[in-house]
Design a protein around this motif. Structure first.
Motif, PDB file in Angstrom:
ATOM      1  N   GLY A 266      -5.045  16.423   4.801  1.00 25.92           N
ATOM      2  CA  GLY A 266      -3.855  16.903   3.812  1.00 25.92           C
ATOM      3  C   GLY A 266      -3.674  15.663   2.822  1.00 25.92           C
ATOM      4  N   GLY A 267      -4.180  15.880   1.491  1.00 27.55           N
ATOM      5  CA  GLY A 267      -3.936  14.830   0.572  1.00 27.55           C
ATOM      6  C   GLY A 267      -3.116  15.207  -0.373  1.00 27.55           C
ATOM      7  N   SER A 268      -3.098  16.495  -0.859  1.00 28.50           N
ATOM      8  CA  SER A 268      -2.300  17.343  -1.798  1.00 28.50           C
ATOM      9  C   SER A 268      -1.028  17.671  -0.678  1.00 28.50           C
ATOM     10  N   ASP A 269      -1.384  18.340   0.489  1.00 26.93           N
ATOM     11  CA  ASP A 269      -0.555  18.838   1.253  1.00 26.93           C
ATOM     12  C   ASP A 269      -0.364  17.996   2.596  1.00 26.93           C
TER      13      ASP A 269
ATOM     14  N   GLY B  53       0.773  -1.256  -0.172  1.00 27.43           N
ATOM     15  CA  GLY B  53      -0.103   0.054   0.027  1.00 27.43           C
ATOM     16  C   GLY B  53       0.955   1.264   0.007  1.00 27.43           C
ATOM     17  N   GLN B  54       0.408   2.411  -0.026  1.00 24.23           N
ATOM     18  CA  GLN B  54       0.930   3.588  -0.112  1.00 24.23           C
ATOM     19  C   GLN B  54       0.012   4.620   0.736  1.00 24.23           C
ATOM     20  N   TRP B  55       0.278   4.789   2.097  1.00 24.57           N
ATOM     21  CA  TRP B  55      -0.802   5.420   2.991  1.00 24.57           C
ATOM     22  C   TRP B  55      -0.044   6.644   3.209  1.00 24.57           C
ATOM     23  N   MET B  56      -0.485   7.710   2.328  1.00 19.56           N
ATOM     24  CA  MET B  56      -0.129   9.099   2.535  1.00 19.56           C
ATOM     25  C   MET B  56      -1.339   9.944   3.096  1.00 19.56           C
ATOM     26  N   THR B  57      -2.292   9.925   2.233  1.00 22.91           N
ATOM     27  CA  THR B  57      -3.330  10.883   2.526  1.00 22.91           C
ATOM     28  C   THR B  57      -4.084  10.792   4.023  1.00 22.91           C
ATOM     29  N   GLU B  58      -4.033  12.045   4.757  1.00 22.85           N
ATOM     30  CA  GLU B  58      -5.077  11.960   5.814  1.00 22.85           C
ATOM     31  C   GLU B  58      -5.971  12.903   5.872  1.00 22.85           C
TER      32      GLU B  58
ATOM     33  N   SER C 134      -7.044  11.434 -12.670  1.00 24.94           N
ATOM     34  CA  SER C 134      -6.800  12.930 -12.483  1.00 24.94           C
ATOM     35  C   SER C 134      -6.717  13.371 -11.151  1.00 24.94           C
ATOM     36  N   ILE C 135      -7.316  12.383  -9.867  1.00 19.37           N
ATOM     37  CA  ILE C 135      -7.474  12.839  -8.592  1.00 19.37           C
ATOM     38  C   ILE C 135      -6.237  12.325  -8.005  1.00 19.37           C
ATOM     39  N   TRP C 136      -6.405  10.965  -7.880  1.00 22.07           N
ATOM     40  CA  TRP C 136      -5.246  10.458  -7.107  1.00 22.07           C
ATOM     41  C   TRP C 136      -3.638  10.429  -7.723  1.00 22.07           C
ATOM     42  N   GLU C 137      -2.736  10.186  -6.782  1.00 18.57           N
ATOM     43  CA  GLU C 137      -1.390  10.420  -7.076  1.00 18.57           C
ATOM     44  C   GLU C 137      -1.135  11.900  -7.645  1.00 18.57           C
ATOM     45  N   GLY C 138      -1.720  12.709  -7.008  1.00 14.04           N
ATOM     46  CA  GLY C 138      -1.549  14.348  -7.259  1.00 14.04           C
ATOM     47  C   GLY C 138      -2.453  14.663  -8.612  1.00 14.04           C
ATOM     48  N   THR C 139      -3.446  15.578  -7.820  1.00 10.40           N
ATOM     49  CA  THR C 139      -4.452  16.305  -8.915  1.00 10.40           C
ATOM     50  C   THR C 139      -3.675  17.089  -9.904  1.00 10.40           C
ATOM     51  N   THR C 140      -4.337  17.455 -10.932  1.00 10.37           N
ATOM     52  CA  THR C 140      -4.014  18.212 -12.079  1.00 10.37           C
ATOM     53  C   THR C 140      -3.288  19.428 -11.597  1.00 10.37           C
TER      54      THR C 140
ATOM     55  N   SER D   6       0.716  20.568 -11.679  1.00  8.62           N
ATOM     56  CA  SER D   6       1.414  21.586 -12.522  1.00  8.62           C
ATOM     57  C   SER D   6       2.299  22.428 -11.935  1.00  8.62           C
ATOM     58  N   LEU D   7       2.063  22.446 -10.383  1.00  8.14           N
ATOM     59  CA  LEU D   7       2.996  23.159  -9.505  1.00  8.14           C
ATOM     60  C   LEU D   7       4.167  22.290  -9.524  1.00  8.14           C
ATOM     61  N   ASP D   8       3.996  21.000  -9.360  1.00  2.55           N
ATOM     62  CA  ASP D   8       5.271  20.122  -9.565  1.00  2.55           C
ATOM     63  C   ASP D   8       6.254  20.487 -10.685  1.00  2.55           C
TER      64      ASP D   8
ATOM     65  N   TRP E 173      -6.779   8.441   5.721  1.00  2.00           N
ATOM     66  CA  TRP E 173      -8.018   8.629   5.382  1.00  2.00           C
ATOM     67  C   TRP E 173      -8.258   7.793   4.007  1.00  2.00           C
ATOM     68  N   PHE E 174      -7.320   7.573   3.036  1.00  3.82           N
ATOM     69  CA  PHE E 174      -7.743   7.010   1.933  1.00  3.82           C
ATOM     70  C   PHE E 174      -6.415   6.061   1.908  1.00  3.82           C
ATOM     71  N   THR E 175      -6.733   4.611   1.810  1.00  6.96           N
ATOM     72  CA  THR E 175      -5.676   3.598   1.598  1.00  6.96           C
ATOM     73  C   THR E 175      -6.380   2.479   0.742  1.00  6.96           C
ATOM     74  N   SER E 176      -5.864   2.514  -0.560  1.00  5.11           N
ATOM     75  CA  SER E 176      -6.285   1.729  -1.681  1.00  5.11           C
ATOM     76  C   SER E 176      -5.621   0.299  -1.535  1.00  5.11           C
ATOM     77  N   ALA E 177      -6.444  -0.444  -2.195  1.00  5.20           N
ATOM     78  CA  ALA E 177      -6.060  -2.024  -2.314  1.00  5.20           C
ATOM     79  C   ALA E 177      -5.563  -2.323  -0.728  1.00  5.20           C
TER      80      ALA E 177
HETATM   81  P1  FAD Z   1      -7.270  18.577  -1.746  1.00  2.00           P
HETATM   82  O1  FAD Z   1      -5.745  18.432  -1.474  1.00  2.00           O
HETATM   83  O2  FAD Z   1      -7.939  18.979  -0.598  1.00  2.00           O
HETATM   84  O3  FAD Z   1      -7.417  19.123  -2.863  1.00  2.00           O
HETATM   85  C1  FAD Z   1      -8.913  19.821  -3.433  1.00  2.00           C
HETATM   86  C2  FAD Z   1      -8.730  20.517  -4.404  1.00  2.00           C
HETATM   87  O4  FAD Z   1      -7.637  21.589  -4.322  1.00  2.00           O
HETATM   88  C3  FAD Z   1      -8.295  20.091  -5.807  1.00  2.00           C
HETATM   89  O5  FAD Z   1      -8.701  20.362  -6.874  1.00  2.00           O
HETATM   90  C4  FAD Z   1      -6.576  20.440  -5.909  1.00  2.00           C
HETATM   91  O6  FAD Z   1      -6.317  20.428  -7.020  1.00  2.00           O
HETATM   92  C5  FAD Z   1      -6.742  21.690  -5.307  1.00  2.00           C
HETATM   93  N1  FAD Z   1      -5.501  22.061  -4.861  1.00  2.00           N
HETATM   94  C6  FAD Z   1      -4.792  21.589  -3.590  1.00  2.00           C
HETATM   95  N2  FAD Z   1      -3.688  22.282  -3.504  1.00  2.00           N
HETATM   96  C7  FAD Z   1      -3.695  23.223  -4.314  1.00  2.00           C
HETATM   97  C8  FAD Z   1      -2.754  24.094  -4.750  1.00  2.00           C
HETATM   98  N3  FAD Z   1      -1.526  24.490  -3.854  1.00  2.00           N
HETATM   99  N4  FAD Z   1      -2.854  25.112  -5.777  1.00  2.00           N
HETATM  100  C9  FAD Z   1      -3.729  24.781  -6.641  1.00  2.00           C
HETATM  101  N5  FAD Z   1      -5.066  23.827  -6.269  1.00  2.00           N
HETATM  102  C10 FAD Z   1      -4.693  23.344  -5.174  1.00  2.00           C
HETATM  103  N6  FAD Z   1      -4.126   8.399  -0.758  1.00  2.00           N
HETATM  104  C11 FAD Z   1      -3.321   7.509  -0.367  1.00  2.00           C
HETATM  105  O7  FAD Z   1      -2.288   8.209   0.453  1.00  2.00           O
HETATM  106  N7  FAD Z   1      -3.131   6.324  -0.419  1.00  2.00           N
HETATM  107  C12 FAD Z   1      -4.160   5.657  -1.412  1.00  2.00           C
HETATM  108  O8  FAD Z   1      -4.216   4.556  -1.509  1.00  2.00           O
HETATM  109  C13 FAD Z   1      -5.227   6.347  -1.821  1.00  2.00           C
HETATM  110  N8  FAD Z   1      -6.364   5.957  -2.698  1.00  2.00           N
HETATM  111  C14 FAD Z   1      -7.307   6.631  -3.244  1.00  2.00           C
HETATM  112  C15 FAD Z   1      -8.229   6.201  -3.884  1.00  2.00           C
HETATM  113  C16 FAD Z   1      -9.326   6.767  -4.325  1.00  2.00           C
HETATM  114  C17 FAD Z   1     -10.468   6.242  -5.122  1.00  2.00           C
HETATM  115  C18 FAD Z   1      -9.232   8.163  -4.233  1.00  2.00           C
HETATM  116  C19 FAD Z   1     -10.247   9.135  -4.827  1.00  2.00           C
HETATM  117  C20 FAD Z   1      -8.301   9.059  -3.572  1.00  2.00           C
HETATM  118  C21 FAD Z   1      -7.052   8.068  -3.145  1.00  2.00           C
HETATM  119  N9  FAD Z   1      -6.134   8.812  -2.193  1.00  2.00           N
HETATM  120  C22 FAD Z   1      -5.295   7.971  -1.774  1.00  2.00           C
HETATM  121  C23 FAD Z   1      -6.153  10.142  -2.025  1.00  2.00           C
HETATM  122  C24 FAD Z   1      -5.669  10.933  -3.102  1.00  2.00           C
HETATM  123  O9  FAD Z   1      -4.307  10.632  -3.390  1.00  2.00           O
HETATM  124  C25 FAD Z   1      -5.859  12.569  -2.727  1.00  2.00           C
HETATM  125  O10 FAD Z   1      -7.527  12.507  -2.696  1.00  2.00           O
HETATM  126  C26 FAD Z   1      -5.528  13.390  -3.653  1.00  2.00           C
HETATM  127  O11 FAD Z   1      -4.051  13.456  -3.497  1.00  2.00           O
HETATM  128  C27 FAD Z   1      -6.134  14.804  -3.477  1.00  2.00           C
HETATM  129  O12 FAD Z   1      -6.060  15.236  -1.993  1.00  2.00           O
HETATM  130  P2  FAD Z   1      -7.295  15.686  -1.220  1.00  2.00           P
HETATM  131  O13 FAD Z   1      -8.277  14.755  -1.193  1.00  2.00           O
HETATM  132  O14 FAD Z   1      -6.863  15.899   0.203  1.00  2.00           O
HETATM  133  O15 FAD Z   1      -7.705  17.199  -1.999  1.00  2.00           O
END
Ligand code: FAD
Ligand code: MFK
Length: 502
Positions: free
Chosen positions: A175-178, A167-172, A424-430, A434-436, A202-206
């Protein structure tokens, strides 16, 4: 009532059906053994594996919290097909090939071609494979030594009984992005040098994985931690059960009720003293897990290109079976124009993805030039963000090409669209990716851009069968020099690329 029944689209061997894939491999990797392995695997995908993938969709995982006598067990019950896909993944070397030095610089192109054929039929087993590959890469990059030596062997094993997924447990919750700000999980040091993790993921897949990599803040003797991303370290933990059958240090809070990816469990986990080993130096958690992100983002891009290819293959087949206004769909120029547009999008995605896989293979076999390394760093977020968005658009268009049937659940089409939406959501949103891109432009003082310009120029110069006077070649050349000029002007006005990125 009525005597007409529409013939359904038929899934044929996805390797044989894909002229672009075969052409690419024949040009770059003309080893008969590899081509025949992909051909045989393609046959298996079409005849057997696709049904297993479908079964995963029809029998989603469920969580059993308690046994009949009230004891907490937290069992995630998965389908038989899901388990079979794990064994198959080992046998077919879907992770192992990427670590097999005998394939030299082409190991990743071979591995990812196989995953590309597999992905749309995999019941999303590609998700645990991506994370497994990412974990193996992190362990390999840090030097394979105890306590993770055995884990590395298992992650890269071809033997089903030894094969592990990660697994890859990062998101709480915060903070998922941050993750730097949002991670609350703490790591409490133990006398033997190991740690116990306490927190909530908060999100742990497989979540049926055998091990995981995760981030936490090391507590000092006074119980304090360092805030921000400099306070995060990377940990390795095994998912195991005690003699009473309870998960060690983990409670599965619940499974997520998701739009798509329903074939696999995504859980919320309470870490309540999970035994763990620190893999990174203290405070280097984000930088260390970045290796995993590179791999999983490339897998994501492979899955995106594969979803586009699959929907297009089925749409093309359907166009030879469905008649409207007195002729087959394939004889309607407007319909064919729609499919042709999808084809162009799919080809572009495939070629970009394969180029990144090629660069990864070069890096891992020690053959990468400085230019290759810059390109790999730049193109990884680019290909992930671009193909993730593109897959939703192309798959959606693909559904429309089946008319109303594209909207009908048991044709399997809606599942492809639902699953594309996550790319486009997991593993970093768009936007985060872009910021990366800007981050790597800034940190390389613009070198990644210069590498990119040089690469595209060499591609244009080396293009065979097209004249430099071709309007498309001229247009790309023109756009490139405009972009190059823009970067030069911007850089000359800005004291540093860091400011330019901001
Ligand atoms: P947020 O960070 O709250 O983002 C909300 C919005 O804000 C997004 O549109 C984003 O683009 C935007 N945003 C955030 N920061 C910025 C910025 N600096 N500038 C501009 N826009 C910004 N995570 C794990 O760790 N392990 C898993 O196994 C896993 N499995 C997943 C499975 C599914 C089906 C899903 C849907 C998610 C899973 N995730 C998992 C979590 C996923 O990686 C995060 O949901 C994702 O990284 C986004 O984080 P967040 O949900 O906290 O969104
Ligand atoms: C079918 C395919 C399926 C695929 C599997 C899917 C399963 C689902 C799994 C998940 O979704 S897992 C969760 C994925 N989460 C993310 O992708 C997080 C998205 N957020 C980011 O990527 C942020 O940009 C990041 C968390 C990295 C920002 O954190 P920081 O701490 O603000 O980053 P910072 O300070 O810029 O960088 C810290 C260090 O990491 C720096 O190194 P140095 O300290 O040495 O300078 C950076 O250079 C390095 N770094 C960051 N991103 C990097 C990177 N290095 C290389 N590549 C990168 N991409």
């Amino acid at each position: 009532v009525g005597s007409f029944f529409q013939e359904q689209p038929v899934l044929k061997n996805p390797f044989l059906e894909d002229a672009l894939l075969r052409g690419y491999l024949k040009r770059h990797l003309p080893q008969e053994a590899i081509l025949s392995d992909l051909n045989a695997f393609g046959e298996r995908v079409a005849k057997v594996i696709d049904t297993w993938g479908r079964q995963c969709e029809l029998n989603p995982p469920r969580l059993v919290h308690f046994d009949p006598w009230g004891r907490r067990v937290d069992h995630i019950v998965t389908s038989e097909a899901w388990k079979r896909l794990k064994d198959l993944s080992a046998q077919e070397g879907l992770v192992a090939i990427g670590y097999d030095k005998s394939f030299g610089e082409w190991r990743r192109v071979y591995q990812m071609s196989k995953l590309y054929i597999f992905s749309p039929s995999s019941g999303l087993y590609t998700c645990p494979l991506a994370m497994t590959d990412g974990a193996a890469k992190v362990i390999q990059s840090g030097g394979v030594s105890p306590p993770v030596e055995e884990a590395y062997r298992r992650l890269t094993s071809r033997q089903p009984e030894r094969f592990w997924t990660s697994g890859q447990w990062m998101t709480e919750r915060q903070g998922g992005s941050d993750v730097g700000t949002g991670t609350e999980t703490v790591a409490v040091p133990q006398a033997d040098g190991s740690y116990r993790l306490h927190g909530f993921k908060w999100f742990t897949s497989a979540t049926d994985a055998d091990m995981t990599l995760t981030l936490a803040r090391v507590q000092d003797t006074s119980g304090s931690t360092t805030p921000g991303s400099r306070g995060l370290s990377l940990f390795y933990a095994e998912v195991s059960r005690d003699e009473d059958g309870r998960l060690r240090g983990i409670e599965v809070q619940r499974l997520k009720d998701k739009l798509g990816t329903r074939q696999m469990p995504t859980a919320e986990l309470l870490l309540d003293g999970l035994p763990a080993y620190r893999l990174s130096e203290e405070g280097r958690g984000v930088a260390s897990i970045a290796n995993m992100l590179t791999i999983t983002r490339i897998h994501n891009s492979v899955s995106a290109a594969a979803a586009m290819r699959r929907v297009l293959q089925l749409a093309r087949d359907y166009a030879t079976r469905r008649t409207a206004f007195g002729k087959l769909l394939k004889d309607h120029p407007l319909h064919m124009q729609t499919l042709a547009r999808m084809e162009v999008e799919t080809r572009a995605a495939f070629l970009l993805v394969m180029d990144v896989c090629r660069l990864l293979g070069r890096e891992e076999s020690g053959l990468a030039s400085e230019l290759d390394l810059h390109l790999l760093r730049l193109l990884t977020p680019v290909v992930k963000l671009y193909t993730g968005k593109q897959a939703v658009a192309v798959v959606s268009e693909g559904l429309e090409s089946f008319g109303g049937q594209g909207y009908i659940e048991d044709t399997g089409m809606p599942g492809i669209l639902r699953d594309a939406q996550v790319l486009s959501i997991w593993e970093g949103t768009t936007n985060v990716l872009s910021l990366d891109v800007l981050r790597c432009v800034a940190r390389s003082s613009g070198m990644v851009l210069h590498a990119y310009f040089a690469h595209v120029k060499s591609l244009l110069a080396g293009a065979t069968g097209v004249s430099s006077l071709d309007p498309a070649v001229k247009a790309v050349g023109g756009a490139l020099s405009e972009l190059e000029q823009f970067v030069q002007i911007a850089a000359s006005r800005s004291p540093s690329y860091l400011e330019l990125a901001a």
